[in-house]
Enzyme design. Sequence first.
Site, short mmCIF file in Angstrom:
data_model
loop_
_atom_site.label_atom_id
_atom_site.label_comp_id
_atom_site.label_asym_id
_atom_site.label_seq_id
_atom_site.Cartn_x
_atom_site.Cartn_y
_atom_site.Cartn_z
N TRP A 88 35.69 49.70 40.81
CA TRP A 88 36.85 48.94 40.34
C TRP A 88 37.46 48.11 41.47
O TRP A 88 37.85 46.96 41.27
CB TRP A 88 37.89 49.87 39.71
CG TRP A 88 37.67 50.00 38.25
CD1 TRP A 88 36.99 50.98 37.58
CD2 TRP A 88 38.07 49.06 37.24
NE1 TRP A 88 36.95 50.73 36.24
CE2 TRP A 88 37.61 49.56 36.00
CE3 TRP A 88 38.78 47.87 37.27
CZ2 TRP A 88 37.84 48.88 34.80
CZ3 TRP A 88 39.01 47.20 36.08
CH2 TRP A 88 38.54 47.70 34.86
N ASN B 156 25.69 48.99 33.60
CA ASN B 156 26.35 48.72 34.87
C ASN B 156 26.70 47.24 35.04
O ASN B 156 27.76 46.89 35.55
CB ASN B 156 25.50 49.19 36.05
CG ASN B 156 26.28 49.19 37.34
OD1 ASN B 156 27.35 49.79 37.42
ND2 ASN B 156 25.79 48.50 38.36
N TRP C 267 24.40 53.64 47.30
CA TRP C 267 25.74 53.17 46.95
C TRP C 267 26.63 54.35 46.56
O TRP C 267 27.81 54.42 46.94
CB TRP C 267 25.68 52.20 45.77
CG TRP C 267 25.62 50.74 46.14
CD1 TRP C 267 24.55 49.91 46.03
CD2 TRP C 267 26.69 49.93 46.65
NE1 TRP C 267 24.89 48.64 46.45
CE2 TRP C 267 26.19 48.62 46.83
CE3 TRP C 267 28.03 50.19 46.97
CZ2 TRP C 267 26.98 47.57 47.31
CZ3 TRP C 267 28.82 49.15 47.45
CH2 TRP C 267 28.31 47.86 47.61
N TRP D 202 50.55 41.44 39.70
CA TRP D 202 49.82 41.58 38.44
C TRP D 202 50.71 41.23 37.26
O TRP D 202 51.91 41.51 37.27
CB TRP D 202 49.31 43.02 38.28
CG TRP D 202 48.45 43.49 39.40
CD1 TRP D 202 48.78 44.38 40.39
CD2 TRP D 202 47.08 43.11 39.66
NE1 TRP D 202 47.72 44.58 41.24
CE2 TRP D 202 46.67 43.81 40.83
CE3 TRP D 202 46.19 42.25 39.04
CZ2 TRP D 202 45.40 43.67 41.37
CZ3 TRP D 202 44.92 42.11 39.56
CH2 TRP D 202 44.53 42.82 40.73
N TRP E 67 43.94 46.73 38.65
CA TRP E 67 42.67 47.45 38.56
C TRP E 67 42.87 48.94 38.27
O TRP E 67 42.03 49.59 37.66
CB TRP E 67 41.85 47.27 39.84
CG TRP E 67 42.49 47.73 41.11
CD1 TRP E 67 43.22 46.99 41.99
CD2 TRP E 67 42.46 49.05 41.67
NE1 TRP E 67 43.65 47.73 43.05
CE2 TRP E 67 43.20 49.02 42.89
CE3 TRP E 67 41.89 50.26 41.28
CZ2 TRP E 67 43.38 50.13 43.70
CZ3 TRP E 67 42.06 51.39 42.08
CH2 TRP E 67 42.80 51.31 43.27
N GLU F 125 20.73 52.13 44.76
CA GLU F 125 21.81 52.58 43.87
C GLU F 125 22.24 54.01 44.23
O GLU F 125 23.43 54.34 44.18
CB GLU F 125 21.34 52.52 42.41
CG GLU F 125 21.01 51.13 41.92
CD GLU F 125 22.17 50.15 42.07
OE1 GLU F 125 23.31 50.52 41.77
OE2 GLU F 125 21.92 49.01 42.51
#
Length: 433
Positions: free
Chosen positions: A365, A324, A261, A289, A342, A258
């Site tokens: 996202w 998360n 990341w 969208w 998004w 993590e």
Amino acid sequence: MKKEISICWFRRDLRINDQSALFHALKGDFPVLPVFIFDTEILDKLQDKKDRRVAFIHSSLSQLQAEFINRGSGIYVIYGSVEDAFDKLTTEFAVKAVYTNHDYEPYAIKRDSSVEKMLSQKNIPFRTFKDQVVFEKSEIIKSDGTPYTVFTPYSRKWKGSLKEEDIQLLPSENHLFNLFKTKSFTIPSLNDLGFEDADFHFPEINISEKRISEYHEYRNLPSVEGTSMASVYLRFGTVSIRQLVKSALKWNEQWLNELIWREFFMMILYHFPYVVNGSFKKKYDQIKWRNNEDEFRKWCRGETGYPLVDAGMRQLNETGLMHNRVRMITAGFLCKHLLIDWRWGEAYFAHKLLDYDLSANNGNWQWAAGSGCDAAPYFRIFNPSAQTLKFDPKLSYIRKWIPGFRADYLIPVVDHEFARKRALEVYKQGVLE
């Protein structure tokens, strides 16, 4: 005669221990004046005058001030533009050097370049250091010299490149005798900054051996306090990333992943700054969208009729935090069930999250939308009901955030199977044609 000093400019590194710029400044030839600038370029864009992040920074500065006062010094906190702040500092003091730590966001890069140019005209060196990451910029790249865009090989190279000196802690706290001796400065109040007290108790960080070593067992269960809450503290640098990596190496590789990341997304933002406003995979900008404003408001308020989504959004609205696993579900729901851009969701999270970090927020996202690097494929569409059965089977998390929850508490904003088929059609048209 003006006092000769060096400046340590604090930003995303609000601590004394293992602080790179502070360590190098204190090892230099001149007494060090700690400085923090409440940048109006940033503050003026914050609409919520009870912004908890500003309160967190203010509280952290007060704690730093107490430590510096104990050493006969103080942190000079200035409210205004960065340019005006350095005009003021270089007028009041004979500044011999400015020390600070690297920042990788587009605004910060532009700001630092401007400050360096301004200081160079006064013959003042601007010295910057790596501090908020273990590996930065182009330190972890492919053999052909290009940046990684897939996490797994990046993390493998990251781990393979790690040496003890990369996570060596710098004993900045042992050199505080070289602080500039002065009467302590008054920190502007929140009201002085145009803000109000958020009246909020921040979650406490838990990086104990027990919590970290059990992280992989509980990290996906939103009803369990199984995470470290380190993200808020990392965001503002009140804890050292090197210290956290040391703990992760000893106790839990999943938790280490993590942390990696986080650096992966910072590296992506640095190399591909266009992701701030556009899809990493540019063809995803062709998606049509729906952007239904009424449905977006229901999502924001936690009123979609999907309990796990609504619980997550209500937790976010009330606390500035969201588990998360639930972040992934709520984000995927907005993009794929509702077909809302998004960027709308990213902006809402940016407004609400205590641990908001541009690179991570953008990266996650875009992962959820399918448009990012190493993202979930466009055809992966989470079923919120199946996710509930898997991660909150006793409905403990849902009942906590939806008081008096009943199965029919709201009519769902859209049917899952209908939404799934619609999303696949729209994504195929945008991405594959």
